[in-house]
Enzyme design. Structure first.
Site, PDB file in Angstrom:
ATOM      1  N   HIS A 153       7.613   1.471  11.515  1.00 33.58           N
ATOM      2  CA  HIS A 153       8.144   3.153  10.420  1.00 33.58           C
ATOM      3  C   HIS A 153       7.140   3.780  10.994  1.00 33.58           C
ATOM      4  CE1 HIS A 153       9.144   5.976   8.335  1.00 33.58           C
ATOM      5  NE2 HIS A 153      10.922   5.225   7.733  1.00 33.58           N
TER       6      HIS A 153
ATOM      7  N   LEU B  13       0.108  -1.477  -0.193  1.00 31.65           N
ATOM      8  CA  LEU B  13       0.333  -0.093   0.190  1.00 31.65           C
ATOM      9  C   LEU B  13       0.636   0.910   0.168  1.00 31.65           C
ATOM     10  CD1 LEU B  13      -3.272   0.935   2.124  1.00 31.65           C
ATOM     11  CD2 LEU B  13      -1.265   2.497   1.821  1.00 31.65           C
TER      12      LEU B  13
END
Length: 337
Positions: free
Chosen positions: A231, A127
């Protein structure tokens, strides 16, 4: 502006390549390599072209299209069954307990165990939303469209679905986890290994990775501190996955140590709670929803507004009907935003 999700095509290659160059590394499913991306589109086209049911090793690539301009501004991917062409490796964090009678103490050590436990699962991944479009819920549209696609083609997907979140990457594009663990055995940087994996697959992991457990306490602090952390740009994605029913079960990525989230396919919120209805009228809706219609290459997803009728049919707003290309008498799936 209006956007919709549709099946990717070969003429989307340039858009995907331009977006891949913006990922910043560590994004294996969207490598900045034209040949690799072209291969993904070819594989996806073959998956969309197969019309019979049954699980095979396939990849579906979807894109977010600006309806007004035709530009592609985002993408996402669905793998029907991982670990069929190449083994699917993860680290599973386990605990080893030992007791010393002489010292009167119990010691517990955490270990990284290389496993293929998740082989055979379906996977949602790849994505990416163009930085200029990160508003208006378009990331959510991309993410949840994958679940509506799975729902519309349920027989072609496994009973569990996973999502790998990118781990911590430093300012130089390196991975503290890779440097502290696998990098010591491979003689290549994280960027080199990540690019090689994206293009050639991860068989080299099986060839070179040590099979014995790794004691986490023996790793440098920089590696230990990032295990299982997403992240910073993936924290919102992790929360979205949790809202859908995904859980972190102590599996982490072998490259960057990012968390792997897992859910029973039929218990994913969007899959479980979406409803099917016939469109009675095109007019004005009262409820903001996520919509989907069509199968395979005809699949479309978009935001719209609906109002439920007493007989279970719905009234669909004009913009939603235009985005999906549907009319009164057609059937669609919908779920609240």
């Amino acid at each position: 502006m209006s956007f919709r999700i549709r099946a990717a095509r070969q003429d989307d290659l340039q858009y995907l390549y331009e977006m891949a160059k913006l990922t910043g590394g560590g994004f294996t499913n969207l490598p900045p390599d034209r040949d690799a991306l072209r291969g993904k589109l070819t594989r996806s086209e073959a998956a969309f072209a197969r019309t019979d049911d049954g699980i095979e090793d396939e990849l579906f690539v979807l894109v977010l299209e600006n309806i007004e301009t035709g530009e592609v501004r985002g993408t996402c991917q669905i793998f029907t069954q991982v670990g069929q062409r190449w083994p699917f490796y993860s680290y599973r964090i386990g605990t080893l307990t030992k007791h010393s009678e002489e010292l009167g103490r119990t010691f517990r050590a955490e270990l990284l165990n290389l496993t293929n436990d998740l082989e055979g699962c379906s996977e949602v991944g790849g994505l990416f939303l163009h930085p200029n479009e990160r508003a208006g819920g378009l990331g959510m549209l991309l993410a949840r469209s994958r679940y509506l696609f799975i729902r519309a083609h349920r027989a072609r997907f496994a009973d569990r679905v996973l999502a790998e979140l990118r781990g911590i990457i430093d300012e130089g594009g390196g991975s503290p986890f890779w440097d502290g663990v696998a990098g010591r055995f491979f003689g290549m940087s994280f960027q080199e290994a990540d690019e090689f994996n994206a293009v050639h697959g991860n068989q080299f992991i099986a060839d070179l990775m040590p099979k014995h457990p790794i004691y986490i306490a023996m790793l440098p602090d920089s590696a230990r501190q990032v295990i299982g952390l997403p992240h910073p740009t993936g924290r919102a994605a992790m929360r979205m996955l949790e809202r859908e029913g995904f859980q972190y079960e102590k599996y982490v990525d072998i490259f960057d140590g990012g968390p792997t989230m897992i859910a029973p396919t039929d218990r994913v919120r969007t899959i479980e709670n979406a409803r099917d209805a016939e469109i009675a009228h095109i007019g004005e809706g009262s409820e903001d929803v996520l919509l989907a219609t069509g199968r395979l290459t005809d699949f479309r997803a978009a935001y719209g507004r609906v109002s439920a009728e007493d007989d279970g049919a719905i009234t669909l707003d004009v913009a939603g009907a235009q985005a999906l290309g549907v009319a009164a008498g057609d059937t669609l799936s919908y779920i609240e935003r």
